[in-house]
Write an enzyme that holds these catalytic residues in place. Structure first.
Site, PDB file in Angstrom:
ATOM      1  N   HIS A  67     -58.053  31.161  22.351  1.00 24.61           N
ATOM      2  CA  HIS A  67     -57.750  31.300  23.615  1.00 24.61           C
ATOM      3  C   HIS A  67     -58.136  32.068  23.987  1.00 24.61           C
ATOM      4  O   HIS A  67     -57.980  32.575  25.738  1.00 24.61           O
ATOM      5  CB  HIS A  67     -55.847  30.613  23.953  1.00 24.61           C
ATOM      6  CG  HIS A  67     -55.083  30.931  25.266  1.00 24.61           C
ATOM      7  ND1 HIS A  67     -54.939  31.431  25.629  1.00 24.61           N
ATOM      8  CD2 HIS A  67     -55.944  29.282  26.483  1.00 24.61           C
ATOM      9  CE1 HIS A  67     -54.753  31.125  26.963  1.00 24.61           C
ATOM     10  NE2 HIS A  67     -55.417  30.075  27.624  1.00 24.61           N
ATOM     11  N   GLU A  98     -48.867  33.514  31.105  1.00 25.33           N
ATOM     12  CA  GLU A  98     -48.697  31.705  30.992  1.00 25.33           C
ATOM     13  C   GLU A  98     -47.724  31.462  29.884  1.00 25.33           C
ATOM     14  O   GLU A  98     -47.802  30.476  30.044  1.00 25.33           O
ATOM     15  CB  GLU A  98     -50.748  32.043  30.257  1.00 25.33           C
ATOM     16  CG  GLU A  98     -51.143  30.447  30.576  1.00 25.33           C
ATOM     17  CD  GLU A  98     -52.680  30.101  29.775  1.00 25.33           C
ATOM     18  OE1 GLU A  98     -52.985  29.233  29.757  1.00 25.33           O
ATOM     19  OE2 GLU A  98     -53.107  31.371  29.764  1.00 25.33           O
ATOM     20  N   GLU A 139     -61.599  32.670  24.999  1.00 25.24           N
ATOM     21  CA  GLU A 139     -61.676  31.794  25.872  1.00 25.24           C
ATOM     22  C   GLU A 139     -61.786  32.449  27.122  1.00 25.24           C
ATOM     23  O   GLU A 139     -62.950  32.346  28.323  1.00 25.24           O
ATOM     24  CB  GLU A 139     -61.594  30.705  26.415  1.00 25.24           C
ATOM     25  CG  GLU A 139     -61.690  29.189  27.050  1.00 25.24           C
ATOM     26  CD  GLU A 139     -60.159  28.941  28.035  1.00 25.24           C
ATOM     27  OE1 GLU A 139     -59.575  28.967  29.037  1.00 25.24           O
ATOM     28  OE2 GLU A 139     -59.193  28.422  26.373  1.00 25.24           O
ATOM     29  N   HIS A 140     -60.538  33.770  27.039  1.00 20.53           N
ATOM     30  CA  HIS A 140     -60.497  34.073  28.374  1.00 20.53           C
ATOM     31  C   HIS A 140     -61.851  35.717  28.751  1.00 20.53           C
ATOM     32  O   HIS A 140     -61.926  35.384  30.035  1.00 20.53           O
ATOM     33  CB  HIS A 140     -58.661  34.804  28.640  1.00 20.53           C
ATOM     34  CG  HIS A 140     -57.266  34.188  29.139  1.00 20.53           C
ATOM     35  ND1 HIS A 140     -57.305  34.022  30.583  1.00 20.53           N
ATOM     36  CD2 HIS A 140     -57.183  31.907  28.562  1.00 20.53           C
ATOM     37  CE1 HIS A 140     -56.034  33.227  30.138  1.00 20.53           C
ATOM     38  NE2 HIS A 140     -56.771  32.369  29.479  1.00 20.53           N
TER      39      HIS A 140
END
Length: 445
Positions: free
Chosen positions: A69, A149, A72-73
């Site tokens: 993740h 997040e 991905e950012h």
């Protein structure tokens, strides 16, 4: 229809290999092992493109939980020839959109554009996935974003309860029980070098499928992708490290009740058990059973708990399948004071269906819902593009729409009822998020 039972990394041909899988669907394997699948839809004026990497949160070590993740950012933060602003602005300048998401078993980077702008989308996405520089300053910026997040997710109890449930079923430290986002404890110390090593080790051509759907020509798309990847790390074969072993069944923990205290206005409950793995032939019967139990407003659970009694605003059932495991669960959100009653009603309805099965009329309705949901979900290029990738990455079988509908039609009443008797009689785990003590519900098994 051409199918393949060899899931995961593709074999690396000595030269480009192209096959027609279905009408309008073609598949090319490059010498590097990277796979390209397109579906030509001449009646549209748009195109959707996705770069799908067969690596997700379950492929991380506990220490690197959240690396997929995090990466991905970072891949949209800049390459040697594009800044983060360039990546977003070039797509938005032609009215397109681009984004990404991470799951437990794969990561996707995608774009939707007008058909004439597909070459731009190919160049931008391939550049971002193949050539990200992972600037140390960007790592720190995105670390802060991800921590926010994670904190925001903790403020969404309706989402959190599903993670708590998976922790109860698989174990908090297990491959499928860990959070996709990672935790503050794993994200805070994760270094740029660790992320870069994960990137270059796991993002190998044989693990990547690029799919596109819309008004396009397969040969042209292949040429565009080859040109965009020429000279990059994704242009030559690699050797993925720590490849997932899907031959071993994921361990399921003994049934447990896990309560996460939150000062919320509503109680969030997930009750469920071990379900079916992705390869289980009964998955079509499960889809029908799920529709009857909690798949819509006409389902048993919705009618009993919301319509007749008004005890919950939201109540539904769902199944999740993975390469080596699966879960089946029921979710309900209700007033804290109604939680015990709602839970008792859910258990009672599951017991009735396990003992008595469903009716022929419910079977027909469940089939109709399954077929309609699938076909209506393929009405846009983005959905078509996703179907191509998931078929290749997860099943190794490009099942046509007619074939899938035939599978649903072939589901028999006795199959569904036999599955219900087995599945719904299994020991259940319970996850609760709400204003309760951690010892609450402990006697409810």
């Amino acid at each position: 229809m051409t199918t393949s039972n060899n899931r995961g990394p593709a074999e690396r041909p000595a030269r480009v290999s192209t096959k027609t899988l279905q009408d309008g669907v073609r598949r090319t394997i490059l010498p590097s092992g990277l796979r390209i699948i397109t579906e030509a839809i001449p009646t549209t004026r748009s195109a959707a493109l996705g770069v799908w990497v067969g690596v997700g949160s379950r492929d991380e070590t506990p220490k690197l939980s959240g690396a997929s993740h995090f990466l991905e950012h970072l891949l949209f933060k800049g390459t040697e020839k594009r800044t983060a602003l360039d990546i977003s602005a070039q797509i938005e300048a032609v009215g397109g959109e681009t984004n990404a998401f991470t799951t437990k078993e794969y990561t996707c980077y995608y774009a939707r554009v007008l058909d004439a702008d597909l070459p731009l989308a190919v160049d931008v996405l391939c550049d971002a996935v193949a050539n990200s520089v992972l600037n140390p300053a960007d790592v720190e910026t995105e670390r802060g974003v991800i921590l926010e997040e994670i904190a925001m997710h903790d403020d969404e109890p309706g989402d959190e309860v599903h993670d708590v449930f998976l922790e109860a079923i698989f174990g908090a430290g297990s491959a499928l029980g860990r959070l996709i986002s990672g935790t503050e404890a794993t994200i805070s110390p994760m270094t740029r070098n660790q992320i870069h090593r994960f990137y270059r080790t796991r993002y190998q051509p044989s693990e990547i499928v690029i799919t596109a759907a819309g008004n396009l020509d397969h040969g042209k798309v292949v040429r565009l992708i080859r040109a965009a990847l020429a000279g990059t790390p994704l242009d030559t074969p690699g050797s993925p490290a720590g490849a997932r072993d899907a031959s071993k069944k994921h361990r399921i923990k003994p049934p447990a009740t896990v309560v996460r205290h939150r000062d919320t206005e509503q109680a969030h409950l997930v009750l469920g058990c071990e379900g079916l793995g992705r390869d289980d032939d009964r998955r079509f019967a499960l889809g029908v059973l799920n529709n009857v139990l909690g798949g819509g407003m006409s389902s048993r659970l919705f009618q009993e708990i919301r319509e007749k009694r008004g005890l919950a605003y939201s109540v539904y059932s769902y199944g999740s399948q993975y390469a080596d495991a699966g879960v089946f669960a029921v979710y309900a959100g209700c007033a804290p004071g109604k939680a015990e009653e709602v839970l008792a009603l859910i258990r009672a309805e599951l017991a009735v269906v396990a003992a008595e099965g469903i009716s022929a009329a419910e079977l027909a309705r469940g089939k109709g819902m399954a077929k309609g949901t699938y076909v209506l979900g393929l009405e846009d290029t983005g959905s078509r593009m996703s179907r191509l990738a998931k078929s290749e990455l997860l099943y190794g079988d490009m099942m046509g729409v007619d074939d899938l509908l035939a599978k649903v039609d072939a589901v028999r009443l006795d199959e569904v009822n036999a599955l219900a008797a087995e599945l719904l009689s299994r020991p259940m785990s319970l996850a609760v998020v709400g204003p309760f003590d951690t010892g609450a519900f402990s006697s409810d098994r």
